[in-house]
Motif scaffolding. Structure first.
Motif, PDB file in Angstrom:
ATOM      1  N   GLY A 138       0.824  -1.201   0.000  1.00  0.00           N
ATOM      2  CA  GLY A 138       0.000   0.000   0.000  1.00  0.00           C
ATOM      3  C   GLY A 138       0.861   1.254   0.000  1.00  0.00           C
ATOM      4  O   GLY A 138       1.907   1.298   0.651  1.00  0.00           O
ATOM      5  N   PRO A 139       0.443   2.304  -0.710  1.00  0.00           N
ATOM      6  CA  PRO A 139       1.287   3.486  -0.852  1.00  0.00           C
ATOM      7  C   PRO A 139       1.258   4.422   0.349  1.00  0.00           C
ATOM      8  O   PRO A 139       0.234   4.600   1.001  1.00  0.00           O
ATOM      9  CB  PRO A 139       0.685   4.181  -2.078  1.00  0.00           C
ATOM     10  N   PHE A 140       2.419   5.022   0.626  1.00  0.00           N
ATOM     11  CA  PHE A 140       2.552   6.183   1.501  1.00  0.00           C
ATOM     12  C   PHE A 140       2.464   7.398   0.569  1.00  0.00           C
ATOM     13  O   PHE A 140       3.352   7.600  -0.268  1.00  0.00           O
ATOM     14  CB  PHE A 140       3.915   6.213   2.180  1.00  0.00           C
ATOM     15  N   ILE A 141       1.436   8.223   0.702  1.00  0.00           N
ATOM     16  CA  ILE A 141       1.262   9.367  -0.186  1.00  0.00           C
ATOM     17  C   ILE A 141       1.419  10.661   0.605  1.00  0.00           C
ATOM     18  O   ILE A 141       0.710  10.897   1.583  1.00  0.00           O
ATOM     19  CB  ILE A 141      -0.102   9.320  -0.894  1.00  0.00           C
ATOM     20  N   ASP A 142       2.363  11.477   0.194  1.00  0.00           N
ATOM     21  CA  ASP A 142       2.625  12.766   0.834  1.00  0.00           C
ATOM     22  C   ASP A 142       1.367  13.625   0.731  1.00  0.00           C
ATOM     23  O   ASP A 142       0.883  13.909  -0.370  1.00  0.00           O
ATOM     24  CB  ASP A 142       3.805  13.434   0.120  1.00  0.00           C
ATOM     25  N   SER A 143       0.838  14.041   1.872  1.00  0.00           N
ATOM     26  CA  SER A 143      -0.409  14.805   1.888  1.00  0.00           C
ATOM     27  C   SER A 143      -0.277  16.149   1.177  1.00  0.00           C
ATOM     28  O   SER A 143      -1.260  16.670   0.654  1.00  0.00           O
ATOM     29  CB  SER A 143      -0.871  15.041   3.335  1.00  0.00           C
ATOM     30  N   THR A 153       1.972  16.939  -1.424  1.00  0.00           N
ATOM     31  CA  THR A 153       2.354  16.898  -2.842  1.00  0.00           C
ATOM     32  C   THR A 153       1.605  15.848  -3.655  1.00  0.00           C
ATOM     33  O   THR A 153       1.594  15.912  -4.876  1.00  0.00           O
ATOM     34  CB  THR A 153       3.859  16.617  -2.981  1.00  0.00           C
ATOM     35  N   GLY A 154       1.011  14.864  -3.000  1.00  0.00           N
ATOM     36  CA  GLY A 154       0.375  13.765  -3.711  1.00  0.00           C
ATOM     37  C   GLY A 154       1.352  12.747  -4.257  1.00  0.00           C
ATOM     38  O   GLY A 154       0.969  11.840  -4.987  1.00  0.00           O
ATOM     39  N   GLU A 155       2.632  12.859  -3.884  1.00  0.00           N
ATOM     40  CA  GLU A 155       3.650  11.935  -4.373  1.00  0.00           C
ATOM     41  C   GLU A 155       3.695  10.666  -3.529  1.00  0.00           C
ATOM     42  O   GLU A 155       3.515  10.717  -2.305  1.00  0.00           O
ATOM     43  CB  GLU A 155       5.024  12.599  -4.357  1.00  0.00           C
ATOM     44  N   VAL A 156       3.953   9.535  -4.181  1.00  0.00           N
ATOM     45  CA  VAL A 156       4.148   8.276  -3.464  1.00  0.00           C
ATOM     46  C   VAL A 156       5.591   8.248  -2.968  1.00  0.00           C
ATOM     47  O   VAL A 156       6.529   8.248  -3.767  1.00  0.00           O
ATOM     48  CB  VAL A 156       3.873   7.068  -4.371  1.00  0.00           C
ATOM     49  N   ILE A 157       5.774   8.211  -1.650  1.00  0.00           N
ATOM     50  CA  ILE A 157       7.118   8.279  -1.066  1.00  0.00           C
ATOM     51  C   ILE A 157       7.488   6.978  -0.355  1.00  0.00           C
ATOM     52  O   ILE A 157       8.528   6.904   0.297  1.00  0.00           O
ATOM     53  CB  ILE A 157       7.243   9.468  -0.096  1.00  0.00           C
ATOM     54  N   GLY A 158       6.650   5.954  -0.495  1.00  0.00           N
ATOM     55  CA  GLY A 158       6.946   4.666   0.115  1.00  0.00           C
ATOM     56  C   GLY A 158       5.830   3.684  -0.149  1.00  0.00           C
ATOM     57  O   GLY A 158       4.763   4.039  -0.674  1.00  0.00           O
ATOM     58  N   VAL A 159       6.088   2.417   0.192  1.00  0.00           N
ATOM     59  CA  VAL A 159       5.061   1.374   0.170  1.00  0.00           C
ATOM     60  C   VAL A 159       5.228   0.537   1.430  1.00  0.00           C
ATOM     61  O   VAL A 159       6.337   0.405   1.959  1.00  0.00           O
ATOM     62  CB  VAL A 159       5.157   0.462  -1.075  1.00  0.00           C
ATOM     63  N   ILE A 160       4.142  -0.006   1.930  1.00  0.00           N
ATOM     64  CA  ILE A 160       4.220  -0.822   3.143  1.00  0.00           C
ATOM     65  C   ILE A 160       5.088  -2.043   2.865  1.00  0.00           C
ATOM     66  O   ILE A 160       4.788  -2.862   1.999  1.00  0.00           O
ATOM     67  CB  ILE A 160       2.821  -1.243   3.618  1.00  0.00           C
ATOM     68  N   GLY A 161       6.186  -2.145   3.573  1.00  0.00           N
ATOM     69  CA  GLY A 161       7.167  -3.199   3.373  1.00  0.00           C
ATOM     70  C   GLY A 161       8.420  -2.835   4.143  1.00  0.00           C
ATOM     71  O   GLY A 161       8.371  -2.126   5.134  1.00  0.00           O
ATOM     72  N   GLY A 162       9.562  -3.298   3.664  1.00  0.00           N
ATOM     73  CA  GLY A 162      10.810  -2.942   4.324  1.00  0.00           C
ATOM     74  C   GLY A 162      11.037  -3.726   5.597  1.00  0.00           C
ATOM     75  O   GLY A 162      10.979  -4.962   5.600  1.00  0.00           O
ATOM     76  N   TYR A 163      11.284  -3.024   6.697  1.00  0.00           N
ATOM     77  CA  TYR A 163      11.574  -3.652   7.981  1.00  0.00           C
ATOM     78  C   TYR A 163      10.435  -4.582   8.387  1.00  0.00           C
ATOM     79  O   TYR A 163       9.264  -4.200   8.358  1.00  0.00           O
ATOM     80  CB  TYR A 163      11.782  -2.567   9.036  1.00  0.00           C
TER      81      TYR A 163
END
Length: 323
Positions: A279-284, A286-296
Motif C-alpha cells: 500500500g502506498p505512503f502518499i505525501d499529503s 504533494t500527492g507523491e508516493v514516497i513509500g510502500v508498506i514493506g521494508g523492515y
C-alpha cells in the motif's frame, strides 16, 4: 503490516549514495523457463543492479469488467460518492505519451491523525487497488498496489516481498466488494532491485510492475497515476492505503511518518494487517508516493505500525528502467 506473519531479524543498513546518474556497467540476458533478466550497475552507487523478470506463459486472467465510460457503482453508494468515469479521472491529454503530473486531493484541514477507516472514493483512492492471482473475487486478494505516473503510462508499484515467487498476477484498481469498476489488468513484468534479488534487502523492498493494456487502453489513461517522490523528508504527513486480506474495501489512515533507520520510515496507523503490504505512503502536501508498506519486518510485525524502505535514486532508477 507484512504479508507474512513471521518476524525477521533486523538487518544492518548500508550508507546511501544519493547520485542519480545511471551508468550501464553490465548487461546480461538470461532466458530460462520464460524469465528474462537484465542487470544494470553503476560502480559509483551502492550495489543496485536492477533485475527485470518477465512473467512468461501465464494465462491471462479474464477481466471481471472491462474499462468503460461508466464504471460499476459501489455497493455502498448510499454512503460513498460514486466513482467518476475512468476517462474523467485522468488528466486532460492522458492519451499522449509521457508523465502527466496529477493534482493531489488534499486532506481536509480537520483530518484526524492516526485514525483508520474506509477510504473514500476519489481520484487518489481509485489508483490504489488489490493484487490477485488467477480469479478475481472476494477473499482472494493478497497484497496492495497503486498506479504511478510514468512515460509508458503502464506501471504500478508494490512491495517486492508481495511478488517474490508469484506468477499470474492481476491488478484491480478501485476494487470494492468483489467489483472491478475499471477492469482487471494483467501484470506482464516484475522489476525489482538487485539488493532484493540477492538477499531480500529490506531497504529495497519495492517492486515496479508493468501491466498490459485492456481494450487498447493503458491503465494510466483510465485512472491516472500518482507521481513518484524520492528523497522526501522522513517526517512527512502521509496518507496510508491498504487492502486487508479479510476486507473488501481499502482502508486509509493519515499520520506523520518518522525515522526508523537510515533507509526506513515508519508510521503509526492502527488496523493495517496482512494484505496491506504494498500500500502506498502518499505525501499529503504533494500527492507523491514516497513509500510502500514493506521494508523492515516486511512492513511490520504488528497491525498498528507500518514501515517502508526509503525512496531514493534506487527506486527512481527502477521506474526509469521499467519505463
Amino acid at each position: 503490516m507484512g504479508r507474512h506473519s513471521k518476524q525477521r531479524k533486523r538487518r544492518s543498513l548500508r550508507p546511501v549514495v544519493l547520485s542519480s546518474v545511471l551508468a550501464v556497467g553490465v548487461v546480461g540476458a538470461i532466458t530460462a523457463a520464460g524469465v528474462f533478466s537484465v542487470h544494470l550497475r553503476d560502480p559509483r552507487q551502492r550495489t543496485s543492479a536492477d533485475t527485470v523478470a518477465a512473467v512468461g506463459s501465464a494465462p491471462a486472467a479474464a477481466p471481471v469488467t472491462a474499462p468503460s465510460a461508466t464504471p460499476s457503482a459501489s455497493p455502498s453508494a448510499s454512503t460513498e460518492a460514486e466513482p467518476p468515469g475512468p476517462l474523467n479521472v485522468a488528466q486532460a491529454g492522458s492519451s499522449t505519451d509521457g508523465p502527466a503530473r496529477q493534482v493531489p486531493p488534499f486532506a481536509p484541514p480537520d483530518v484526524k491523525l492516526g485514525v483508520t477507516g474506509t477510504a473514500p472514493i476519489n481520484t487518489e483512492s481509485l489508483r490504489v487497488g488489490a493484487l490477485f492471482t488467477g480469479d478475481v473475487g472476494p477473499g482472494s486478494h493478497f497484497c496492495t498496489a497503486s498506479v504511478i505516473d510514468s512515460p509508458g503510462r503502464n506501471l504500478i508499484l508494490t512491495a517486492a516481498h508481495c511478488v517474490s515467487g508469484v506468477s499470474n498476477i492481476v491488478f484491480v484498481p478501485g476494487y470494492r466488494d468483489g467489483m472491478a469498476p475499471f477492469g482487471s489488468w494483467q501484470v506482464t513484468k516484475v522489476y525489482t532491485a538487485d539488493g532484493w534479488q540477492n538477499g531480500d534487502d529490506p531497504d529495497e523492498d519495492f517492486a515496479v510492475l508493468s501491466v498490459a493494456p485492456t481494450n487498447n487502453l493503458r491503465i494510466e489513461d483510465v485512472v491516472g497515476g500518482n507521481p513518484l517522490g524520492v528523497n522526501a523528508a522522513l517526517t512527512v504527513q502521509t496518507r496510508l492505503y491498504g487492502y486487508s486480506d479479510s476486507a473488501e474495501k481499502p482502508v486509509l489512515c493519515t499520520n506523520v511518518t518518522g525515522r526508523e533507520d537510515t533507509f526506513q520510515r515508519r508510521i503509526d496507523c492502527p488496523s493495517f494487517p496482512n494484505g496491506t503490504s504494498g500500500g502506498p505512503f502518499i505525501d499529503s502536501a504533494t500527492g507523491e508516493v514516497i513509500g510502500v508498506i514493506g521494508g523492515y519486518q516486511q512492513g511490520g510485525d504488528t497491525e498498528d505500525t507500518s514501515y517502508s524502505a526509503y525512496f531514493d535514486h534506487t527506486v527512481a532508477d527502477l521506474v526509469a528502467h521499467a519505463s
